[in-house]
Enzyme design. Structure first.
Site, PDB file in Angstrom:
ATOM      1  CB  SER A  80      -0.456   0.511   0.866  1.00 23.81           C
ATOM      2  OG  SER A  80      -1.549  -1.242   1.704  1.00 23.81           O
ATOM      3  CB  ILE A  94      -6.907   7.968  -0.400  1.00 21.89           C
ATOM      4  CG1 ILE A  94      -7.842   9.205  -0.367  1.00 21.89           C
ATOM      5  CG2 ILE A  94      -7.212   7.403  -1.615  1.00 21.89           C
ATOM      6  CD1 ILE A  94      -9.308   8.798  -0.471  1.00 21.89           C
ATOM      7  CD  GLU A  95      -4.495   0.773   3.490  1.00 23.10           C
ATOM      8  OE1 GLU A  95      -3.674  -0.131   2.610  1.00 23.10           O
ATOM      9  OE2 GLU A  95      -4.504   0.576   4.075  1.00 23.10           O
ATOM     10  CG  LEU A  96      -3.938   5.020  -3.791  1.00 25.61           C
ATOM     11  CD1 LEU A  96      -2.905   5.520  -4.506  1.00 25.61           C
ATOM     12  CD2 LEU A  96      -5.949   4.873  -4.226  1.00 25.61           C
TER      13      LEU A  96
END
Length: 139
Positions: free
Chosen positions: A109, A120-122
């Site tokens: 992440s 916002i964790e991608l």
């Protein structure tokens, strides 16, 4: 009762245009306006409904507050590719890449913030997750 998935969630925002620009330009979501004028952001089979602070659609959360969300969004490309894309768009990375655990196993992440300060964790699964994506995940 058995919950089968998440259809949508709601973000309360300070500035609709700024939020839409971020989620469409940076994250590649699609903006739609419903018959009631409600703005939403679509990706895959999910959506994020947007409420303008102090003008929320009813019913709403007990204390709708811009910047209070923490979301994990799954990406189809590698986190390294995501980091390059974010750098190209001058979006600062708050943390990462870091190992995390998602609902279906290990994730890699990277974290950013949207215009309201939501985290916002991608994330990218480190293995193929049947039913999640039709193709093996790239590393």
């Amino acid at each position: 009762m058995q919950i089968e998935g998440l259809d949508h969630l709601v973000l309360t925002v300070r500035d609709l245009d700024r939020t839409v620009a971020f989620y469409t330009d940076v994250l590649g979501m699609r903006r739609e306006v419903g018959p009631t004028g409600r703005v939403s952001l679509h990706f895959g089979r999910q959506k994020i409904n947007l409420h303008l602070a102090a003008h929320e659609f009813q019913p709403c959360a007990a204390d709708p507050t811009p910047g209070s969300a923490d979301l994990c969004l799954l990406v189809g490309s590698s986190v390294a590719a995501v980091c390059r894309e974010l750098a190209g768009k001058d979006v600062p990375v708050v943390d990462g890449p870091v190992q995390r655990t998602g609902a279906a196993g290990p994730l890699l992440s990277v974290y950013i913030r949207d215009p309201d300060g939501n985290l916002i964790e991608l994330s990218h699964y480190q293995h193929h997750v049947p039913g999640l994506i039709d193709r093996p995940i790239s590393r």
